[in-house]
Design a protein around this motif. Structure first.
Motif, PDB file in Angstrom:
ATOM      1  N   MET A 281       0.846  -1.170   0.000  1.00 58.70           N
ATOM      2  CA  MET A 281       0.000   0.000   0.000  1.00 58.70           C
ATOM      3  C   MET A 281       0.892   1.234   0.000  1.00 58.70           C
ATOM      4  O   MET A 281       1.874   1.300   0.733  1.00 58.70           O
ATOM      5  N   GLU A 282       0.551   2.199  -0.799  1.00 57.24           N
ATOM      6  CA  GLU A 282       1.304   3.437  -0.858  1.00 57.24           C
ATOM      7  C   GLU A 282       0.496   4.521  -0.175  1.00 57.24           C
ATOM      8  O   GLU A 282      -0.678   4.726  -0.489  1.00 57.24           O
ATOM      9  N   VAL A 283       1.119   5.190   0.791  1.00 57.46           N
ATOM     10  CA  VAL A 283       0.450   6.277   1.503  1.00 57.46           C
ATOM     11  C   VAL A 283       1.352   7.500   1.494  1.00 57.46           C
ATOM     12  O   VAL A 283       2.569   7.386   1.376  1.00 57.46           O
ATOM     13  N   GLU A 284       0.763   8.650   1.627  1.00 52.95           N
ATOM     14  CA  GLU A 284       1.522   9.893   1.644  1.00 52.95           C
ATOM     15  C   GLU A 284       1.700  10.346   3.087  1.00 52.95           C
ATOM     16  O   GLU A 284       0.781  10.244   3.898  1.00 52.95           O
ATOM     17  N   ALA A 285       2.900  10.827   3.393  1.00 54.15           N
ATOM     18  CA  ALA A 285       3.195  11.289   4.745  1.00 54.15           C
ATOM     19  C   ALA A 285       4.054  12.542   4.659  1.00 54.15           C
ATOM     20  O   ALA A 285       4.692  12.808   3.647  1.00 54.15           O
ATOM     21  N   ILE A 286       4.066  13.284   5.740  1.00 54.27           N
ATOM     22  CA  ILE A 286       4.893  14.485   5.843  1.00 54.27           C
ATOM     23  C   ILE A 286       5.889  14.262   6.969  1.00 54.27           C
ATOM     24  O   ILE A 286       5.517  13.844   8.065  1.00 54.27           O
ATOM     25  N   TYR A 287       7.165  14.523   6.682  1.00 51.14           N
ATOM     26  CA  TYR A 287       8.223  14.394   7.685  1.00 51.14           C
ATOM     27  C   TYR A 287       8.440  15.752   8.323  1.00 51.14           C
ATOM     28  O   TYR A 287       8.582  16.759   7.633  1.00 51.14           O
ATOM     29  N   GLU A 288       8.472  15.777   9.656  1.00 48.79           N
ATOM     30  CA  GLU A 288       8.765  17.020  10.364  1.00 48.79           C
ATOM     31  C   GLU A 288       9.493  16.703  11.661  1.00 48.79           C
ATOM     32  O   GLU A 288       8.954  16.034  12.539  1.00 48.79           O
ATOM     33  N   ASN A 289      10.742  17.162  11.733  1.00 50.78           N
ATOM     34  CA  ASN A 289      11.552  17.010  12.942  1.00 50.78           C
ATOM     35  C   ASN A 289      11.574  15.583  13.482  1.00 50.78           C
ATOM     36  O   ASN A 289      11.322  15.345  14.663  1.00 50.78           O
ATOM     37  N   GLY A 290      11.867  14.633  12.614  1.00 50.77           N
ATOM     38  CA  GLY A 290      12.037  13.254  13.052  1.00 50.77           C
ATOM     39  C   GLY A 290      10.768  12.439  13.129  1.00 50.77           C
ATOM     40  O   GLY A 290      10.802  11.280  13.530  1.00 50.77           O
ATOM     41  N   LYS A 291       9.630  12.995  12.761  1.00 51.10           N
ATOM     42  CA  LYS A 291       8.369  12.264  12.842  1.00 51.10           C
ATOM     43  C   LYS A 291       7.678  12.261  11.480  1.00 51.10           C
ATOM     44  O   LYS A 291       7.736  13.238  10.743  1.00 51.10           O
ATOM     45  N   LEU A 292       7.033  11.147  11.173  1.00 48.72           N
ATOM     46  CA  LEU A 292       6.217  11.047   9.970  1.00 48.72           C
ATOM     47  C   LEU A 292       4.755  11.204  10.363  1.00 48.72           C
ATOM     48  O   LEU A 292       4.278  10.583  11.306  1.00 48.72           O
ATOM     49  N   GLU A 293       4.046  12.038   9.616  1.00 46.02           N
ATOM     50  CA  GLU A 293       2.616  12.238   9.853  1.00 46.02           C
ATOM     51  C   GLU A 293       1.884  11.867   8.563  1.00 46.02           C
ATOM     52  O   GLU A 293       2.156  12.434   7.502  1.00 46.02           O
ATOM     53  N   PHE A 294       0.994  10.897   8.641  1.00 46.89           N
ATOM     54  CA  PHE A 294       0.258  10.478   7.468  1.00 46.89           C
ATOM     55  C   PHE A 294      -0.744  11.549   7.065  1.00 46.89           C
ATOM     56  O   PHE A 294      -1.432  12.122   7.907  1.00 46.89           O
ATOM     57  N   VAL A 295      -0.845  11.820   5.761  1.00 47.92           N
ATOM     58  CA  VAL A 295      -1.770  12.832   5.260  1.00 47.92           C
ATOM     59  C   VAL A 295      -3.205  12.361   5.490  1.00 47.92           C
ATOM     60  O   VAL A 295      -4.044  13.114   5.971  1.00 47.92           O
ATOM     61  N   GLN A 296      -3.488  11.113   5.146  1.00 54.36           N
ATOM     62  CA  GLN A 296      -4.795  10.522   5.418  1.00 54.36           C
ATOM     63  C   GLN A 296      -4.684   9.677   6.689  1.00 54.36           C
ATOM     64  O   GLN A 296      -3.684   9.003   6.886  1.00 54.36           O
ATOM     65  N   PRO A 297      -5.686   9.703   7.556  1.00 46.83           N
ATOM     66  CA  PRO A 297      -5.623   8.866   8.760  1.00 46.83           C
ATOM     67  C   PRO A 297      -5.428   7.396   8.388  1.00 46.83           C
ATOM     68  O   PRO A 297      -5.993   6.911   7.414  1.00 46.83           O
ATOM     69  N   LEU A 298      -4.614   6.732   9.180  1.00 45.83           N
ATOM     70  CA  LEU A 298      -4.272   5.342   8.893  1.00 45.83           C
ATOM     71  C   LEU A 298      -4.126   4.600  10.215  1.00 45.83           C
ATOM     72  O   LEU A 298      -3.402   5.040  11.106  1.00 45.83           O
ATOM     73  N   ARG A 299      -4.804   3.465  10.355  1.00 44.88           N
ATOM     74  CA  ARG A 299      -4.681   2.661  11.564  1.00 44.88           C
ATOM     75  C   ARG A 299      -3.895   1.409  11.205  1.00 44.88           C
ATOM     76  O   ARG A 299      -4.316   0.619  10.358  1.00 44.88           O
ATOM     77  N   LEU A 300      -2.760   1.232  11.844  1.00 45.40           N
ATOM     78  CA  LEU A 300      -1.899   0.081  11.594  1.00 45.40           C
ATOM     79  C   LEU A 300      -2.211  -1.022  12.594  1.00 45.40           C
ATOM     80  O   LEU A 300      -2.588  -0.755  13.741  1.00 45.40           O
ATOM     81  N   LYS A 301      -2.018  -2.278  12.172  1.00 43.96           N
ATOM     82  CA  LYS A 301      -2.335  -3.420  13.022  1.00 43.96           C
ATOM     83  C   LYS A 301      -1.359  -3.578  14.179  1.00 43.96           C
ATOM     84  O   LYS A 301      -1.706  -4.093  15.229  1.00 43.96           O
ATOM     85  N   HIS A 302      -0.095  -3.159  13.973  1.00 42.57           N
ATOM     86  CA  HIS A 302       0.927  -3.330  14.997  1.00 42.57           C
ATOM     87  C   HIS A 302       1.509  -1.976  15.388  1.00 42.57           C
ATOM     88  O   HIS A 302       1.482  -1.021  14.611  1.00 42.57           O
ATOM     89  N   ALA A 303       2.080  -1.921  16.584  1.00 41.28           N
ATOM     90  CA  ALA A 303       2.657  -0.675  17.088  1.00 41.28           C
ATOM     91  C   ALA A 303       3.963  -0.331  16.378  1.00 41.28           C
ATOM     92  O   ALA A 303       4.335   0.839  16.283  1.00 41.28           O
ATOM     93  N   ARG A 304       4.667  -1.338  15.898  1.00 40.98           N
ATOM     94  CA  ARG A 304       5.943  -1.126  15.215  1.00 40.98           C
ATOM     95  C   ARG A 304       5.863  -1.761  13.831  1.00 40.98           C
ATOM     96  O   ARG A 304       5.618  -2.956  13.703  1.00 40.98           O
ATOM     97  N   VAL A 305       6.066  -0.943  12.788  1.00 43.61           N
ATOM     98  CA  VAL A 305       5.944  -1.409  11.411  1.00 43.61           C
ATOM     99  C   VAL A 305       7.131  -0.887  10.622  1.00 43.61           C
ATOM    100  O   VAL A 305       7.489   0.292  10.717  1.00 43.61           O
ATOM    101  N   ARG A 306       7.749  -1.773   9.848  1.00 44.52           N
ATOM    102  CA  ARG A 306       8.859  -1.363   8.987  1.00 44.52           C
ATOM    103  C   ARG A 306       8.283  -0.752   7.711  1.00 44.52           C
ATOM    104  O   ARG A 306       7.409  -1.338   7.073  1.00 44.52           O
TER     105      ARG A 306
END
Length: 102
Positions: free
Chosen positions: A1-26
Motif C-alpha cells: 500500500m502506498e500512503v503519503e506522509a509528511i516528515y517534520e523534525n524526526g516524525k512522519l505524519e500520514f496525510v490521510q488517517p491510517l490505523r496500523l495493526k501493529h505498534a511497530r511497522v517497517r
C-alpha cells in the motif's frame, strides 16, 4: 500500500488517517534527492554518538575515500582471469541476454 506522509523534525505524519495493526511497522520511504543533505564527517559529532563510534566512522570514511581515489593499476600488472571468473562473466552475459529477450 502506498500512503503519503509528511516528515517534520524526526516524525512522519500520514496525510490521510491510517490505523496500523501493529505498534511497530517497517516502512519504505522515498525521499526526493533534492531534500537530502549529504552527511559530512563534521556532522557526526552533532548526532550525539559516543566518541569511539565517531572516530571509527571517520576512519572508515577515510579508508573508503582512499579506496575510491586510489589510482587504477596498469593492465600489464593485473593477473590473468581465472577459469571461475571467466565462467561468472559468461553467466552474467547470458543472464543479461535472457533478460533482454523478455
Amino acid at each position: 500500500m502506498e500512503v503519503e506522509a509528511i516528515y517534520e523534525n524526526g516524525k512522519l505524519e500520514f496525510v490521510q488517517p491510517l490505523r496500523l495493526k501493529h505498534a511497530r511497522v517497517r516502512l519504505l520511504v522515498t525521499v526526493p534527492d533534492h531534500e537530502v543533505e549529504e552527511v559530512q564527517p563534521s556532522d557526526l559529532d552533532l548526532l550525539n554518538l559516543p566518541a569511539d563510534v565517531v572516530e571509527r566512522a571517520k576512519a572508515m570514511l577515510a579508508r573508503m575515500e582512499a579506496i575510491k581515489n586510489a589510482p587504477v593499476p596498469a593492465d600489464e600488472t593485473l593477473p590473468d582471469l581465472t577459469e571461475k571468473q571467466l565462467e561468472r562473466i559468461a553467466a552474467f552475459a547470458l543472464r543479461d541476454e535472457i533478460k533482454g529477450s523478455r
